[in-house]
Design a protein around this motif. Structure first.
Motif, PDB file in Angstrom:
ATOM      1  N   GLY A  38       0.844  -1.189   0.000  1.00 47.34           N
ATOM      2  CA  GLY A  38       0.000   0.000   0.000  1.00 47.34           C
ATOM      3  C   GLY A  38       0.875   1.233   0.000  1.00 47.34           C
ATOM      4  N   GLY A  39       0.250   2.384  -0.139  1.00 47.61           N
ATOM      5  CA  GLY A  39       1.005   3.623  -0.135  1.00 47.61           C
ATOM      6  C   GLY A  39       1.399   4.045   1.265  1.00 47.61           C
ATOM      7  N   TYR A  40       2.089   5.168   1.341  1.00 45.54           N
ATOM      8  CA  TYR A  40       2.443   5.719   2.644  1.00 45.54           C
ATOM      9  C   TYR A  40       1.182   6.206   3.356  1.00 45.54           C
ATOM     10  N   PRO A  41       1.141   6.106   4.673  1.00 46.58           N
ATOM     11  CA  PRO A  41      -0.070   6.529   5.404  1.00 46.58           C
ATOM     12  C   PRO A  41      -0.280   8.029   5.409  1.00 46.58           C
ATOM     13  N   PHE A  42       0.776   8.813   5.144  1.00 44.01           N
ATOM     14  CA  PHE A  42       0.663  10.271   5.137  1.00 44.01           C
ATOM     15  C   PHE A  42       1.400  10.821   3.914  1.00 44.01           C
ATOM     16  N   PRO A  43       0.944  11.953   3.370  1.00 44.53           N
ATOM     17  CA  PRO A  43       1.576  12.506   2.165  1.00 44.53           C
ATOM     18  C   PRO A  43       2.998  12.976   2.435  1.00 44.53           C
ATOM     19  N   ALA A  44       3.793  12.979   1.366  1.00 46.07           N
ATOM     20  CA  ALA A  44       5.195  13.390   1.483  1.00 46.07           C
ATOM     21  C   ALA A  44       5.295  14.820   2.002  1.00 46.07           C
ATOM     22  N   VAL A  45       6.359  15.096   2.726  1.00 47.14           N
ATOM     23  CA  VAL A  45       6.630  16.447   3.214  1.00 47.14           C
ATOM     24  C   VAL A  45       7.175  17.264   2.045  1.00 47.14           C
TER      25      VAL A  45
ATOM     26  N   ILE B 281       6.949  12.443  11.227  1.00 48.62           N
ATOM     27  CA  ILE B 281       6.655  13.672  11.969  1.00 48.62           C
ATOM     28  C   ILE B 281       5.146  13.913  11.965  1.00 48.62           C
ATOM     29  N   MET B 282       4.658  14.646  12.952  1.00 47.84           N
ATOM     30  CA  MET B 282       3.232  14.924  13.102  1.00 47.84           C
ATOM     31  C   MET B 282       2.877  16.211  12.359  1.00 47.84           C
ATOM     32  N   LEU B 283       2.976  16.169  11.036  1.00 53.88           N
ATOM     33  CA  LEU B 283       2.803  17.357  10.213  1.00 53.88           C
ATOM     34  C   LEU B 283       1.530  17.260   9.384  1.00 53.88           C
ATOM     35  N   ASP B 284       0.758  18.339   9.377  1.00 53.59           N
ATOM     36  CA  ASP B 284      -0.428  18.447   8.534  1.00 53.59           C
ATOM     37  C   ASP B 284      -0.288  19.725   7.719  1.00 53.59           C
ATOM     38  N   GLU B 285       0.264  19.585   6.513  1.00 52.15           N
ATOM     39  CA  GLU B 285       0.515  20.769   5.694  1.00 52.15           C
ATOM     40  C   GLU B 285      -0.765  21.357   5.106  1.00 52.15           C
TER      41      GLU B 285
ATOM     42  N   ARG C  21       7.415  22.630  11.349  1.00 52.84           N
ATOM     43  CA  ARG C  21       8.494  22.675  10.359  1.00 52.84           C
ATOM     44  C   ARG C  21       9.624  23.599  10.816  1.00 52.84           C
ATOM     45  N   CYS C  22      10.128  23.379  12.003  1.00 56.19           N
ATOM     46  CA  CYS C  22      11.203  24.219  12.521  1.00 56.19           C
ATOM     47  C   CYS C  22      12.554  23.689  12.035  1.00 56.19           C
ATOM     48  N   ASN C  23      13.621  24.348  12.428  1.00 55.23           N
ATOM     49  CA  ASN C  23      14.964  23.930  12.029  1.00 55.23           C
ATOM     50  C   ASN C  23      15.661  23.118  13.116  1.00 55.23           C
ATOM     51  N   THR C  24      14.900  22.678  14.121  1.00 56.91           N
ATOM     52  CA  THR C  24      15.508  21.912  15.214  1.00 56.91           C
ATOM     53  C   THR C  24      14.793  20.568  15.342  1.00 56.91           C
ATOM     54  N   CYS C  25      14.962  19.743  14.334  1.00 52.73           N
ATOM     55  CA  CYS C  25      14.354  18.406  14.342  1.00 52.73           C
ATOM     56  C   CYS C  25      15.448  17.344  14.383  1.00 52.73           C
ATOM     57  N   ASP C  26      16.332  17.381  13.408  1.00 48.84           N
ATOM     58  CA  ASP C  26      17.384  16.379  13.290  1.00 48.84           C
ATOM     59  C   ASP C  26      18.432  16.573  14.389  1.00 48.84           C
ATOM     60  N   GLY C  27      18.462  15.641  15.338  1.00 48.98           N
ATOM     61  CA  GLY C  27      19.421  15.720  16.434  1.00 48.98           C
ATOM     62  C   GLY C  27      18.899  16.393  17.683  1.00 48.98           C
TER      63      GLY C  27
END
Length: 580
Positions: free
Chosen positions: A193-200, A227-231, A241-247
């Protein structure tokens, strides 16, 4: 009087006494599946020494997911975590604190083969290292489960196939909110099946790069992200969509980590107990050596022990191997499950590089980690051997660059470099070498011995990226002179071992069908013990060239189904998804 409110501890009735009230330390918001339903749980649950159906050591991608999967069964489950919950504070989003000062890193010291101190870039918290990962959740490729010829040697076959793990990959993607777009990746494995959420979506500079890659004949793809994103509805999106996610730990709990997606939902079941700030020191076996009878821990300065019908180790490939080695006894003189002498051996962590492509034009991207390239994963038109995976790290800044800055022209200050760079992450497969290993010295310290291998493919991958970046679209301001070059950021921070070498640790307690060459069977049960399992990345036979996170999660779900069947309990996905 405690500064925190007094909370009823839901699980105190297990001891046969009335529920007690205890002072609660700092609290963490609980959010079901979507992470939007607000509630509170105490960071420590009161409990007494006792017997459990399942004891799970470690609450990260493996242990936390397994606890979630087993929770609806009604079986008595003890989840033991070495660290506390990550404290929610402004410093969660401080590059200076997180990267330069290592605020959340363990202060524990390891040793290298020469006895020198190593400061591991790893974290002990509820949710394990998923609290700090970049949430790029790739499936291994179908071919990764078979034997692959590399320039530097052979990547061995796994005892299970991709088809066996595929339904669990799909389940893992739902639980961890993976956003992606099927059909883009030229090496993408079969999906039901496809991904459960659309691509970022890409921000403009990343979209431009993706278009350029496509113009050059590549097939760039959207990185699958948890991530819990709803664009479409940003006003109600948890992720901003901040700049402090990775790490970084996510201050708004919008990263799909094991703490948020699995541990907290599991704790809503009265049969699940979480023990934090508790270090497991040793596993004791019966006189026959065939089963683990006691789990010994140190907690709040005291020594305690617990027993369980099934004991599952999931402390990360390095610490899990160390625990089994520390648990040596007369029946297991070389460490538990180590009759084959493979425990601690075949350590892998990928061959990794962080490369900065500097341009005269600034890169205003905030959330950068949306683009990947897998065209060279298995080969290229010029070379028949695997090369690896190209993606991005989170946007680098001056504070992050201080510890391992590349050497470039003097005009480039660290802050200016961060503003003008595209920040690539390149991963190639390293091969299992029995001499790359985890051992314990006479003082009980972890010793990590690792010599990189299979590096030719990675060198060629770097050259390939250099060539691609030199062919970028002509800049309307600077022409082709806009691209300044590709520079390596040093992965060695002072005396630390390579960051990625710990983040992608795997392979130290490999599974297989032959007890002479593996420690675990195909269900990740120790060949030599009837009730000992391992569900972190220790079981890997090979490392592939993508992040191990989703494979750890999927395998924990697979092993969870085996354990439920073994214990005669109901499979739990439907129940858990209904509450998410």
């Amino acid at each position: 009087m405690s500064e925190y409110p007094r909370l009823r501890v839901a699980h105190a009735h297990r001891s046969g006494r009335n529920p007690r009230f205890v002072d609660s330390p700092p609290r963490t918001p609980y959010t079901k599946g979507s992470c939007k339903d607000s509630a509170l749980v105490p960071t420590n649950w009161h409990m007494n020494n006792g017997h459990y159906d399942f004891i799970i050591i470690g609450s990260g991608a493996g242990g936390g997911t397994l606890a979630y999967h087993l929770a609806p069964s009604g079986k008595k489950i003890l989840l033991i975590e070495r660290g506390p919950f990550v404290r929610r504070e402004k410093e969660n989003w401080s590059s200076l604190e997180v990267n330069a000062r290592g605020r959340y890193n363990t202060k524990e010291l390891w040793r290298n083969a020469d006895g020198m101190e190593l400061h591991p870039h790893t974290n002990y918290y509820v949710g394990g290292n998923t609290k700090f990962y970049g949430a790029a959740l790739f499936r291994l490729r179908e071919q990764d489960f078979g034997e692959i010829n590399h320039y530097g040697g052979i990547s061995p076959e796994w005892p299970i196939s991709y088809d066996e793990l595929e339904p669990y990959y799909a389940q893992a993607e739902r639980i961890y909110h993976v956003h992606g777009h099927g059909g883009e990746d030229p090496t993408e494995p079969r999906r039901t099946g496809g991904y459960p959420f659309p691509a970022v979506s890409h921000e403009p500079r990343i979209q431009q790069l993706s278009d350029d890659f496509a113009r050059l004949g590549l097939k760039p793809l959207h990185t699958p992200l948890g991530i819990m994103l709803d664009e479409k509805n940003p006003w109600k999106s948890t992720c901003i969509r901040c700049n402090t996610c990775d790490g970084f730990p996510c201050l708004v709990n919008a990263k799909a980590d094991a703490h948020i997606c699995c541990v907290l939902p599991a704790l809503q079941h009265p049969n699940v107990t979480l023990l934090t700030d508790t270090k497991v020191t040793r596993l004791e076996t019966s006189a026959s050596g065939r089963e683990v009878t006691d789990v010994h821990v140190e907690r709040n300065g005291t020594k305690q022990s617990y027993s369980g019908k099934i004991v599952v180790v999931s402390g990360g490939a390095i610490n899990s191997a160390a625990l089994l080695l520390r648990s040596a006894n007369d029946k297991h003189p070389n460490g538990l499950a180590n009759g084959s002498d493979v425990v601690g051996r075949h350590y892998m962590g990928h061959v990794n590089s962080v490369l900065m492509a500097l341009s005269k034009c600034p890169n205003p991207t905030v959330f950068q980690k949306t683009l990947s390239v897998n065209d060279f994963y298995f080969s290229s038109p010029e070379w028949e051997f695997p090369m690896g995976h190209i993606s991005f790290v989170g946007k680098l800044d001056g504070d992050t660059l201080k510890a391992g800055a590349p050497k470039v022209a003097p005009k480039w200050t660290l802050e200016l470099m961060g503003q003008h760079s595209l920040d690539f992450w390149l991963t190639s497969e390293d091969l299992p070498d029995p001499n790359n290993r985890v051992t314990i010295n006479r003082d009980g310290e972890i010793v990590l011995q690792y010599k990189p291998n299979n590096e030719e493919g990675h060198k060629r991958l770097i050259k390939k990226l250099e060539s691609l970046m030199q062919q970028q679209t002509k800049c309307p301001i600077h022409g082709h002179e806009c691209h300044e070059g590709l520079f390596a950021r040093n992965l060695f921070l002072g005396q630390r071992i390579p960051l990625a070498g710990v983040a992608h640790q795997n392979g130290t307690i490999r599974f297989g069908n032959d007890p002479k060459t593996s420690a675990l069977d195909r269900n990740c049960k120790a060949h030599e013990l009837d009730n000992l399992y391992v569900v972190d990345a220790s079981f890997f036979c090979s490392s592939g060239a993508v992040n191990p996170g989703l494979t750890i999660i999927a395998n924990a779900l697979r092993v969870g189904d085996h354990l439920l069947e073994r214990m005669g309990a109901e499979r739990s996905e439907e129940k858990m998804m209904a509450t998410a």
